[in-house]
Scaffold this motif. Structure first.
Motif, PDB file in Angstrom:
ATOM      1  N   LYS A 286      13.802  -9.979  11.102  1.00 47.61           N
ATOM      2  CA  LYS A 286      12.842  -9.711  10.504  1.00 47.61           C
ATOM      3  C   LYS A 286      11.751 -10.569  10.869  1.00 47.61           C
ATOM      4  O   LYS A 286      11.815 -11.852  10.728  1.00 47.61           O
TER       5      LYS A 286
ATOM      6  N   SER B  61       7.021  -6.961   8.415  1.00 44.92           N
ATOM      7  CA  SER B  61       6.128  -6.384   7.182  1.00 44.92           C
ATOM      8  C   SER B  61       4.694  -6.307   7.833  1.00 44.92           C
ATOM      9  O   SER B  61       4.264  -6.276   8.877  1.00 44.92           O
ATOM     10  N   ALA B  62       3.910  -6.068   6.598  1.00 39.66           N
ATOM     11  CA  ALA B  62       2.524  -6.075   6.919  1.00 39.66           C
ATOM     12  C   ALA B  62       1.804  -7.374   7.746  1.00 39.66           C
ATOM     13  O   ALA B  62       2.404  -8.485   7.465  1.00 39.66           O
TER      14      ALA B  62
ATOM     15  N   THR C 166      -1.247  -7.192   2.723  1.00 35.65           N
ATOM     16  CA  THR C 166      -0.728  -6.648   1.253  1.00 35.65           C
ATOM     17  C   THR C 166      -1.578  -7.126   0.289  1.00 35.65           C
ATOM     18  O   THR C 166      -1.909  -6.356  -0.601  1.00 35.65           O
TER      19      THR C 166
ATOM     20  N   GLU D  53       2.492  -1.859   5.975  1.00 36.66           N
ATOM     21  CA  GLU D  53       3.738  -1.777   6.804  1.00 36.66           C
ATOM     22  C   GLU D  53       3.667  -0.947   7.859  1.00 36.66           C
ATOM     23  O   GLU D  53       4.139  -1.090   8.929  1.00 36.66           O
TER      24      GLU D  53
ATOM     25  N   PHE E  38      10.027  -3.471   3.077  1.00 38.15           N
ATOM     26  CA  PHE E  38       9.154  -3.202   1.903  1.00 38.15           C
ATOM     27  C   PHE E  38       9.206  -1.977   1.200  1.00 38.15           C
ATOM     28  O   PHE E  38       8.988  -1.727   0.070  1.00 38.15           O
TER      29      PHE E  38
ATOM     30  N   ARG F 285       7.188  -7.506  -4.266  1.00 36.15           N
ATOM     31  CA  ARG F 285       6.350  -8.540  -3.187  1.00 36.15           C
ATOM     32  C   ARG F 285       7.671  -9.203  -2.332  1.00 36.15           C
ATOM     33  O   ARG F 285       8.633  -9.415  -3.037  1.00 36.15           O
ATOM     34  N   GLU F 286       7.360  -9.336  -1.166  1.00 36.10           N
ATOM     35  CA  GLU F 286       8.153 -10.275  -0.433  1.00 36.10           C
ATOM     36  C   GLU F 286       9.480  -9.179   0.212  1.00 36.10           C
ATOM     37  O   GLU F 286      10.207  -9.976   0.362  1.00 36.10           O
ATOM     38  N   GLY F 287       9.382  -8.005  -0.201  1.00 34.53           N
ATOM     39  CA  GLY F 287      10.502  -7.263  -0.307  1.00 34.53           C
ATOM     40  C   GLY F 287      11.002  -6.996   1.218  1.00 34.53           C
ATOM     41  O   GLY F 287      12.264  -6.341   1.440  1.00 34.53           O
ATOM     42  N   SER F 288      10.323  -7.276   2.411  1.00 33.25           N
ATOM     43  CA  SER F 288      10.798  -6.951   3.685  1.00 33.25           C
ATOM     44  C   SER F 288      12.314  -7.706   4.029  1.00 33.25           C
ATOM     45  O   SER F 288      13.019  -7.202   4.685  1.00 33.25           O
TER      46      SER F 288
HETATM   47  N1  ASP Z   1       4.032  -6.989   2.866  1.00 35.55           N
HETATM   48  C1  ASP Z   1       4.844  -7.327   1.618  1.00 35.55           C
HETATM   49  C2  ASP Z   1       4.400  -8.504   0.975  1.00 35.55           C
HETATM   50  O1  ASP Z   1       3.359  -9.155   1.355  1.00 35.55           O
HETATM   51  C3  ASP Z   1       6.221  -7.361   1.752  1.00 35.55           C
HETATM   52  C4  ASP Z   1       6.739  -8.621   2.440  1.00 35.55           C
HETATM   53  O2  ASP Z   1       5.881  -9.100   3.126  1.00 35.55           O
HETATM   54  O3  ASP Z   1       7.947  -8.991   2.612  1.00 35.55           O
HETATM   55  O4  ASP Z   1       4.799  -8.808  -0.134  1.00 35.55           O
END
Ligand code: ASP
Ligand code: MG
Length: 430
Positions: free
Chosen positions: A9, A41-42, A47, A124, A190, A204-207
């Motif tokens: 990841k 992720s993005a 995001t 994403e 995500f 958020r941060e779900g990747s």
């Molecule tokens: N892009 C999303 C975020 O910033 C998911 C991730 O980065 O995990 O929350």
């Protein structure tokens, strides 16, 4: 094949510039010829930028299109740094971006969270299109997979719950046959889909969580999260001076730490891995040869103090209007309202006449909740607080953390101390 599969990841920070994307290419060259699923992720802070577009559109403040044009320009600039102008990636990029334009042309939808997911998910998609095209150019053949063909969620926008049975079936049917040593599979973190084919996001941060879902469903032999830190640290290096890297960590400790707000891994990530004993590496994309942190079952539980800090906390003191005790039927009503308002409770305490909860102060959830219970309860709210959790604490560390702060709530359970802290107001000079 799939017992050799690895899942990598790459988060926003590892993809935030042309050079960083090239660096990811370098890391992946080492994996050539091995079955690998890459979850991206993005890029960078995309995001956050897309969130602003959603907000501007909802408020109809005239900013949405300008913000969108900014995002579009940046995405094209990144592509121009990686490809010739005539490259077909520009067509795919346009197709992805137009999805946002369509939403912006419409009146705001009554469900903010729905619109959020339709717009924010494009970050994403864009990232995966660019990275996939780049890897192909580098002689690293890559097959692009839409994560929404695999991950089914319920209809809770911005916090979709994975429907595991269907997700597993999709993974078996669609993702498994794509895995080969000839080409990497590249997909997005995500995002997921509802049964009616609307895009959802996992929070958020779900990747990280996405990578764990793929690892679980595809029986990966290991998963690796590539970060801008050398591994899991004993505290947040942006907040503390003397942090050290942990070489080994148990699943249990990782779950506890992330649950209490250690930002290194999304809290939902560990459980699926633990259920299948899939080890997790946390490594640095800046120093890919570094030893990183290895998270697994087979670790002796002996740790230095670990500190997690959650900012933007609100403490709510809830008491009955008639000074009666806060009894069970009150509690059950309060919990119902907490669920309805989707408050995330980090700590709570109950005394005879007061029920206190410490929650994440996001959007206007706290005010909405307190208004909703106001007719029956008196609510006092303390804001801008910090929740500090220390696992394996030593008294000296607690002293240091408390210095210059007021402790509003504290709890010790075995090895864990949690404190809700307020900064001492600085006295104004005359
Ligand atoms: N892009 C999303 C975020 O910033 C998911 C991730 O980065 O995990 O929350
Ligand atoms: Mg991230």
């Amino acid at each position: 094949m799939s017992q050799n599969l690895q899942v990598f990841k790459f988060g926003g920070a590892s993809l935030n510039s042309v050079e960083r994307i090239q660096n990811v290419g370098e890391i992946l060259k080492e994996m050539k010829g091995q079955p690998l699923v890459v979850v991206v992720s993005a890029m960078g802070k995309t995001t956050n930028e897309l969130e602003k577009i959603v907000q501007a559109h909802a408020e109809q403040n005239g900013q949405a299109l300008t913000l969108f044009e900014d995002f579009k320009r940046k995405s094209f600039e990144t592509c121009l740094g990686l490809f010739d102008e005539s490259h077909e990636v520009f067509v795919s990029l346009n197709d992805a971006l137009v999805e946002i334009e369509w939403v912006l042309e419409e009146e705001p939808h009554e469900n903010y969270d729905y619109t959020y997911d339709q717009i924010v998910s494009v970050g994403e998609i864009v990232s995966s299109i660019i990275v996939s095209a780049y890897l192909n150019e580098q002689g690293l053949p890559t097959r692009w997979l839409d994560a929404r063909d695999i991950i089914l969620t319920n209809n809770i926008y911005r916090a979709g719950w994975v429907q595991w049975k269907e997700t597993q079936e999709n993974a078996d049917r669609i993702a498994k046959p794509m895995i080969s040593s000839q080409a990497f599979v590249l997909t997005q973190g995500f995002i997921g889909t509802t049964s009616e084919n609307f895009t959802t996001t996992l929070g958020r941060e779900g990747s990280d969580y996405t990578a764990a879902i793929f690892s679980y469903c595809l029986d990966a032999k290991s998963m690796t999260i590539w970060k801008d830190v050398p591994g899991v640290l004993t505290g947040d290096p942006r907040l503390f001076d003397h942090v050290t890297k942990l070489d080994l960590l148990s699943y249990k400790e990782a779950i506890e730490m992330t649950y209490y707000g250690a930002k290194v891994i999304h809290p939902k990530t560990i459980k699926p891995l633990q259920n299948k004993s899939i080890p997790l590496w946390v490594k640095s994309f800046i120093d890919p040869q570094g030893s990183g942190t290895y998270i697994s079952d087979e670790v002796a539980d002996n740790y230095p103090p670990l500190v997690a800090v959650e900012k933007s906390q609100a403490l709510l003191h809830i008491s009955t209007r008639d000074f009666s005790f806060v009894a069970e039927h009150h509690m059950s009503h309060l919990f119902k309202m907490i669920t309805e308002h989707r408050l995330q409770v980090n700590m709570m305490q109950n005394t005879a006449i007061c029920f206190s909860i410490c929650v994440n102060d996001v959007d206007d959830k706290v005010s909405a909740f307190s208004q909703a219970i106001e007719d029956q309860f008196k609510v006092i709210i303390d804001r801008e607080l910090e929740l500090i959790t220390v696992r394996h604490y030593q008294d000296k560390i607690l002293e240091e953390l408390r210095a210059d702060k007021i402790v509003l709530l504290e709890e010790r359970i075995r090895e864990t101390v949690q404190m809700v802290l307020k900064n001492v107001p600085v006295m104004k000079r005359k």
